[in-house]
Design an enzyme around this catalytic site. Structure first.
Site, PDB file in Angstrom:
ATOM      1  N   ASP A   1       0.837  -1.206   0.000  1.00 21.44           N
ATOM      2  CA  ASP A   1       0.000   0.000   0.000  1.00 21.44           C
ATOM      3  C   ASP A   1       0.873   1.257   0.000  1.00 21.44           C
ATOM      4  OD1 ASP A   1      -2.480  -1.578   0.377  1.00 21.44           O
ATOM      5  OD2 ASP A   1      -1.524  -2.057   2.280  1.00 21.44           O
TER       6      ASP A   1
ATOM      7  N   HIS B   1      -4.664  -3.283   6.484  1.00 24.41           N
ATOM      8  CA  HIS B   1      -4.477  -3.551   5.053  1.00 24.41           C
ATOM      9  C   HIS B   1      -5.848  -3.935   4.495  1.00 24.41           C
ATOM     10  CE1 HIS B   1      -3.141  -5.007   1.222  1.00 24.41           C
ATOM     11  NE2 HIS B   1      -3.705  -6.174   1.467  1.00 24.41           N
TER      12      HIS B   1
HETATM   13  P1  NAI Z   1      -2.471 -18.068  -4.104  1.00 20.53           P
HETATM   14  O1  NAI Z   1      -3.834 -18.620  -3.938  1.00 20.53           O
HETATM   15  O2  NAI Z   1      -1.864 -18.006  -5.465  1.00 20.53           O
HETATM   16  O3  NAI Z   1      -1.457 -18.866  -3.173  1.00 20.53           O
HETATM   17  C1  NAI Z   1      -1.732 -19.175  -1.852  1.00 20.53           C
HETATM   18  C2  NAI Z   1      -1.057 -20.488  -1.534  1.00 20.53           C
HETATM   19  O4  NAI Z   1      -1.181 -20.700  -0.138  1.00 20.53           O
HETATM   20  C3  NAI Z   1      -1.699 -21.681  -2.238  1.00 20.53           C
HETATM   21  O5  NAI Z   1      -0.690 -22.447  -2.892  1.00 20.53           O
HETATM   22  C4  NAI Z   1      -2.333 -22.456  -1.086  1.00 20.53           C
HETATM   23  O6  NAI Z   1      -2.332 -23.866  -1.304  1.00 20.53           O
HETATM   24  C5  NAI Z   1      -1.434 -22.067   0.080  1.00 20.53           C
HETATM   25  N1  NAI Z   1      -2.025 -22.224   1.413  1.00 20.53           N
HETATM   26  C6  NAI Z   1      -3.283 -21.980   1.811  1.00 20.53           C
HETATM   27  N2  NAI Z   1      -3.420 -22.251   3.119  1.00 20.53           N
HETATM   28  C7  NAI Z   1      -2.217 -22.658   3.564  1.00 20.53           C
HETATM   29  C8  NAI Z   1      -1.738 -23.086   4.827  1.00 20.53           C
HETATM   30  N3  NAI Z   1      -2.550 -23.177   5.886  1.00 20.53           N
HETATM   31  N4  NAI Z   1      -0.422 -23.432   4.924  1.00 20.53           N
HETATM   32  C9  NAI Z   1       0.382 -23.373   3.863  1.00 20.53           C
HETATM   33  N5  NAI Z   1      -0.030 -22.998   2.631  1.00 20.53           N
HETATM   34  C10 NAI Z   1      -1.311 -22.642   2.490  1.00 20.53           C
HETATM   35  O7  NAI Z   1      -2.529 -16.606  -3.432  1.00 20.53           O
HETATM   36  P2  NAI Z   1      -1.517 -15.390  -3.585  1.00 20.53           P
HETATM   37  O8  NAI Z   1      -1.951 -14.539  -4.705  1.00 20.53           O
HETATM   38  O9  NAI Z   1      -0.127 -15.899  -3.559  1.00 20.53           O
HETATM   39  O10 NAI Z   1      -1.848 -14.579  -2.252  1.00 20.53           O
HETATM   40  C11 NAI Z   1      -1.603 -15.130  -0.972  1.00 20.53           C
HETATM   41  C12 NAI Z   1      -2.249 -14.303   0.113  1.00 20.53           C
HETATM   42  O11 NAI Z   1      -1.693 -12.990   0.163  1.00 20.53           O
HETATM   43  C13 NAI Z   1      -3.747 -14.089  -0.042  1.00 20.53           C
HETATM   44  O12 NAI Z   1      -4.346 -14.250   1.236  1.00 20.53           O
HETATM   45  C14 NAI Z   1      -3.858 -12.658  -0.480  1.00 20.53           C
HETATM   46  O13 NAI Z   1      -5.106 -12.093  -0.125  1.00 20.53           O
HETATM   47  C15 NAI Z   1      -2.722 -12.038   0.290  1.00 20.53           C
HETATM   48  N6  NAI Z   1      -2.219 -10.751  -0.201  1.00 20.53           N
HETATM   49  C16 NAI Z   1      -1.846  -9.811   0.733  1.00 20.53           C
HETATM   50  C17 NAI Z   1      -1.307  -8.605   0.359  1.00 20.53           C
HETATM   51  C18 NAI Z   1      -0.904  -7.605   1.382  1.00 20.53           C
HETATM   52  O14 NAI Z   1      -0.510  -6.509   0.962  1.00 20.53           O
HETATM   53  N7  NAI Z   1      -0.954  -7.861   2.674  1.00 20.53           N
HETATM   54  C19 NAI Z   1      -1.139  -8.279  -1.055  1.00 20.53           C
HETATM   55  C20 NAI Z   1      -1.528  -9.323  -1.965  1.00 20.53           C
HETATM   56  C21 NAI Z   1      -2.059 -10.522  -1.529  1.00 20.53           C
END
Ligand code: NAI
Length: 335
Positions: free
Chosen positions: A159, A187
């Protein structure tokens, strides 16, 4: 030579990690002279994808990457860890209530906090990225009472980078000429991007960002909403959420926290305990900080206008609501 740093990334088979792992392995985050033992955790269904990423990391032949471990076992993943980057989370599915998503993630981050508490190093630094990041971080912190509260943070650097880029574009400079842009609070869409203490280096002279931008009405409206809704805009355009920019922001956050911010001020969501800005205690709230060798210090003494105060309060109230809901859910679940 430096001793290796043991770094775990959860959600390692996901799209943010696909950009992030290379940044860490190349030495862009902790330094090219810092050997890294990289541990990758994901869920069992993602095991094949995880193995594929391991192969690619090997094929990158990064000099400072000492070892790579891929596992679906949380205990193995968190044992003796120095830095934990918690990216994996339960995504909000279409039609799912926000509170149901909060509850699902409260369970995940309770378990991960408790495990870090027992098997990670006591000096472990934890960065929570998976949403709702602030509240997930608060839960993990709560269930890891033997790790200092200060060692838990959530990501608001994306952000901040988005806000910095907006100010730079409006002022007609590159992003490196913009400093001291702050994200306050959650966030989420209630976050408050604040440029009132920002600086812009224009034609060799340092001026207030508000002067460089010269449009207070924009700073009070479109600037704020553009940053608040940027994640949704990327999602709508790409049909996938921000990943390259999220990975870059994670690298920035970890570098500045653990190596040092060299006097620059950056935004981190951290414990609100003891803050001097009137934010209720017991939250993970984003503040402006400076960092040196793993220790953050809040930038204090900033003047908060009435306009800003209202925004700080709104996002604090949202966080208090999330914290209350998550705590009640976990109490019910364990009763
Ligand atoms: P994605 O869906 O591509 O990858 C997430 C991965 O986490 C998947 O491979 C899934 O199997 C795995 N996963 C789910 N639960 C798990 C657990 N308990 N233990 C280990 N692995 C687990 O999602 P992406 O795009 O990589 O985003 C990940 C997270 O980051 C989302 O929650 C998203 O909302 C968040 N995010 C946060 C941001 C921030 O600025 N704080 C910015 C962008 C995304």
């Amino acid at each position: 030579a430096k001793s290796p740093m043991r770094v775990v990334v959860t959600g390692a088979a996901g799209q943010i990690s696909y950009s992030l792992l290379a940044l860490i392995a190349r030495g862009d985050v902790f330094g090219r002279d810092q050997p890294v033992d990289l541990v990758m955790l994901d869920l069992p269904f993602a095991k094949d994808a995880l193995e594929g990423v391991v192969m690619e990391l090997q094929d990158c032949a990064f000099p400072s990457l000492k070892s790579v471990t891929a596992t679906c076992d949380q205990t193995e993943a968190f044992t003796d860890i120095d830095v934990a980057v918690l990216v994996g989370a339960f995504p909000r599915k279409p039609g799912m209530e926000r509170n149901d998503m909060l509850a699902k993630n409260a369970e995940i981050f309770k378990a991960q906090g408790a495990l870090l508490n027992t098997v990670a190093k006591k000096t472990v630094k934890v960065l929570v990225v998976g949403n709702p990041a602030n509240t997930n971080c608060l839960i993990a912190q709560k269930y890891a009472p033997t790790i200092p509260k200060e060692n838990f943070s959530a990501l608001t650097r994306l952000d901040q980078n988005r806000a910095t880029a907006q100010i730079a574009a409006k002022a007609g400079v590159t992003s490196d000429k913009v400093s001291q842009i702050t994200i306050w609070g959650n966030h989420s869409a209630t976050q408050y991007p604040d440029a009132w203490h920002g600086k812009v280096n224009k034609d060799g002279a340092e001026v207030a960002a508000s002067a460089a931008v010269n449009d207070d009405a924009w700073l009070k409206s479109d600037f704020i909403t553009t940053v608040q809704k940027r994640g949704a805009a990327v999602l709508a355009a790409r049909k996938l959420s921000s990943a390259m920019s999220a990975a870059k922001a994670i690298g920035d956050h970890l570098h500045d926290w653990i190596v040092g911010s060299e006097g620059r001020w950056v935004s981190m969501a951290i414990t609100s305990d003891g803050n001097k800005y009137g934010v209720p205690e017991g939250l993970i709230y984003s503040f402006p900080v400076t960092c040196e060798a793993g220790v953050w210090t809040v930038v204090n003494g900033l003047e908060i206008s009435e306009f800003s105060r209202e925004k700080l309060t709104v996002t604090a109230e949202e966080l208090s609501g999330e914290a209350k809901y998550a705590a009640e859910f976990l109490e019910k679940a364990s009763a």
